[in-house]
Each structure stands twice: as C-alpha cells, then as structure tokens.
Design an enzyme around this catalytic site. Sequence first.
Site, short mmCIF file in Angstrom:
data_model
loop_
_atom_site.label_atom_id
_atom_site.label_comp_id
_atom_site.label_asym_id
_atom_site.label_seq_id
_atom_site.Cartn_x
_atom_site.Cartn_y
_atom_site.Cartn_z
N TYR A 345 -7.29 -5.62 -2.25
CA TYR A 345 -6.70 -4.35 -1.85
C TYR A 345 -5.23 -4.53 -1.50
CZ TYR A 345 -6.54 0.38 0.05
OH TYR A 345 -6.24 1.70 0.26
N GLU A 379 -4.47 1.58 6.24
CA GLU A 379 -5.18 1.20 5.03
C GLU A 379 -5.86 -0.16 5.15
OE1 GLU A 379 -3.69 2.04 0.99
OE2 GLU A 379 -1.81 2.51 2.00
N LYS A 440 -4.82 -0.82 -15.43
CA LYS A 440 -5.04 -0.64 -14.00
C LYS A 440 -5.92 0.58 -13.71
CE LYS A 440 -4.70 -0.36 -9.61
NZ LYS A 440 -5.51 -1.25 -8.78
#
Length: 510
Positions: A345, A379, A440
């Site tokens: 991430y 996040e 992606k």
Amino acid sequence: MASQDLPAAFGFLASARPSGGGIPQAAFATRGTHTGVGLGLRSQTLNATLVHAPGTPPDSAQARDADTAVLIAGEIYNRDDLYSVLGPKTEQAGDAQLLLDLLHCYGLHAFRLVNGRFAAVVSTGRQVLLATDHAGSVPLYVCAGPGEVTASTEAKTLTGHGGPRGFPFADARRVRGLPGVYQVPAGAVMEIDLDTGTAGTHRTWTPPLARRIMDENEAVDAVRAALDRAVGARITPGSTPLVVLSGGIDSSGVAALAHRSAGTIDSLSMGTDVSDEFVQARAVAGHLGSRHREITVPTADLLRQLPYAVWASESEDPQIIEYLLPLVALYRALDGPARRVLTGYGADIPLAGMHREDRLPNLDTAVAYDMATYDGLNEMSPVLSAVSGHWSTHPYWDRDVLDLLVSLEAGLKRRYGRDKWVLRAAMAGLLPDETVRRPKLGVHEGSGTTSSFSLLLLEQGVAEQAVDAAKRQVVRELFDRTVVAGEDPGEVSTADVVRSVADRLERGAA
C-alpha cells in the site's frame, strides 16, 4: 501466544499531570491486552493504558529515569544506525529506551534521526513532547489544557478526557465533533508546557521538494536497494511474514523482497463476488513458492464493513475510505493468531501510479499535491489491521524509501509509456514478466469497491450526479456515530445510513 516479532505496543492512551491521577481507561478499536502504566517523575506523573498483542509483553514500549519517561506505540526500523551514534551499550535496548537515550543526546531533535512507524509521548521536566513518525503513520491525538495533557493513538478515546480546555493548537488539525481534540501533524514534535497548556510545533520531516536526475541504471539500483532494506527491516529473523498480495507490481515487489529476506512467506489475497485478482496473485505466489490463501468477501458483506473502516481509520474522506475498505474487510476475515502483515500500500502516492498520463509536468504536480495533502487522512493507520489484532506495515512509506521515490524526476516514474517504470525495472528478474508488465489497478478497483458503493447509492434512488456528495454524507454520518458518539460499528447498519442519506437528498431536491 503471540509472536515476539510484534511491536511491544500497538497504541496507548496517556495522561500527564503535575502529580497523581489514575490510569486513564477507554474503549479502543485496536484489539489486544490492556496494561496500565504509572510513571512518577520528579516534576510530573505519566499514566497510561498500553494496548498490545496478547502474549507480547509491553515492557520495551516504556522507559524512564528520574526526570524523563517515554512511551511508544509502534516500532523503529533504523536501530543499527541509531546504535552507531549511541554506542554498544544500547544495542539490547527496547525502542522506548532507545528513544530515551537519543533524547538525552539530542533533545527533541532526536526524532529527526528516527525512521519508524510510531507515535510517542515523552514527559520531561514540566514539558510533554508528542511525536509522530515522518508520515504520521500511527495517528496521534491530543487534548490539553493547564495542568493536564492527554494523548492517544485513537481520537475516539479522548471523548470525556477534557473537552474545550486550554488553547487551540494553530499547527494541528482539529478533529470535528470532538471539542478540544487535535491531531498531531505528521513528521512533527509538539512541545507542550504542562503548566499553561500552550504548545509549539517542531517539524522533523517534510516531503522533499527538489527532484533528482539520475541515470536509469543508477535509479533502478537505488530503488531496489532502498526497498530491500525497508522490507528486511520489517522482518524479524526466523519469522514468517504475511504479505497482502494483489498480483500488482506494488504488493508483488514487497512479496519478492520479503521472500528473499525471510526465505519463506505466507501470502493472502482478497476478492469479492464482483471482482478479484486471484489469477494474477496466484502467478506470483506460485513463482515465489509462498503458502497462499484467498478470501472472498461477498459485496454485501464488504459494504457492511464501512462502519468498521471509518471507526478504525477515523477518516472522513470517502475516497480514502474506499481505498481502505477492502483492507479492513480482509483483516477482519483473517482468523488465527496475531500476525505481522506487510503490504504494498502507498506506492501510488510518491510514484503517481494512479495518474495515467505521459505529461511530466502534470505527473509531478500530482506527486507534489498528494505529498502535501496526505497528512490527517490516516491511510496508513495500524488500527485498520489492529481491529483484528494484527500489525501491518508498509515498506513504500519507509522514510528512506519515500525520500528517494518522491525526489525522483517524473521521467523515471513514467517512462517508455509505462506507469511506475523505475519500480517495474527494479523488480524485473524477481517476478514473472507478466507481473512486471501488468497495468496498474487500485485495491478499490481490483475488488470492485468503488462501483459497488456507487451502485448501492444508485439503487436507493440517488441521482448519478449526486453520488459523490452522497458518499461524503454517508462517511460523515458513520464518523459521527462510531467515532464521535461511540456507537459499536457492529450495531451501525450501512444500509440504514445509505437510506437516510438518500432520503435527505431526495427531500432537498424536491
């Protein structure tokens, strides 16, 4: 018994006073054992509740001498570098003791030396220092006034611990709905006077603004070496890390480097009945020989996790919640003992992976904007995995990796018509060719989260042009109920909230 490779503490609620006081108590989203700590100093008392994995003693999350006490949630990754400036006597020290020794040498500037994933509170003299890592990846909140400073890794735990006392903090973001509660900025130390409640903020890290022009081969070697170090620093020798694997270049790169470091890994993929990336992930898992597991979460169940995603992240940004929702669903479906989890991430932010165009000025504008606005979005919060007792860590947001990736000129990020070219080139040879070349997809795209959330609103009669506004209202209401009002997210119905928002929008349009 939990593995000892987990951090000594995942989170804390701490209160500093001139003297006395009890151990502060609160309900955390972070799941784990609660241990009370009382540290009496000559000039003040620091009391806290530490949250940690069952079977992992929290001793190394705290350290003290007569004048200074340190509490840390999370972990430090550049210990060897820090030992080199402190001397061999520190090499067996826990992270809190390491910070204490650094503070004696450098004062609050010690935090400029530390590469980690942490939040820390330091009581010293008549001051309290509140510190976040460079990215604020372990969120830290504060409520302060004359005679007391209360800090926590979860804003919700500060409800009832102060209210609108003392002075507002000009350099910190106020948390809406929680009077007197502010979020400590990422990459900063807040220095608070215990007697007056006033504070000053010292920056310890900012995203690099200058861009580096490097030869292709030099850049590829630098990226691979930096990521290799970051992944290796997050793996305890002798342990088997768990890697969240989508089959994209970001997570696959972490998996390949973790395999090189640990010798063996476990991998985990999540999909829904709408969309998954299982075939792509299996290709990587088979290439690496990892013990691989797939979890399918029905779309209806995924959307029911929205209250948990908001409750854990304490974010009100609907786009961020969409990114995080599949991860929260995956972590909540991950049974068994507490695990150390590595993810891919965050790579999109410094590498502009979600901005698929060849115009370099626009690409670098996107990187500059994203790096200037990530603070407070939460996040990277470990609470996302800690709702199920697991500890997550993100090598692409390692301080040294981030310094490198952000600073690379845009032509190394978008090159030969390929997004994230320098990362793909760095991983070539470690992964199957089809993985290196694969276009992606965001985690929310691969799982169908965005389309499913939108469809839920459309099915309730929300007009297509009002979907984004409806998402903002849904997330805001979930925040107010789970974070501000303290409702159990398991008792909050996503469907009911969506219907309520749809009805309000219909009445407003009538």
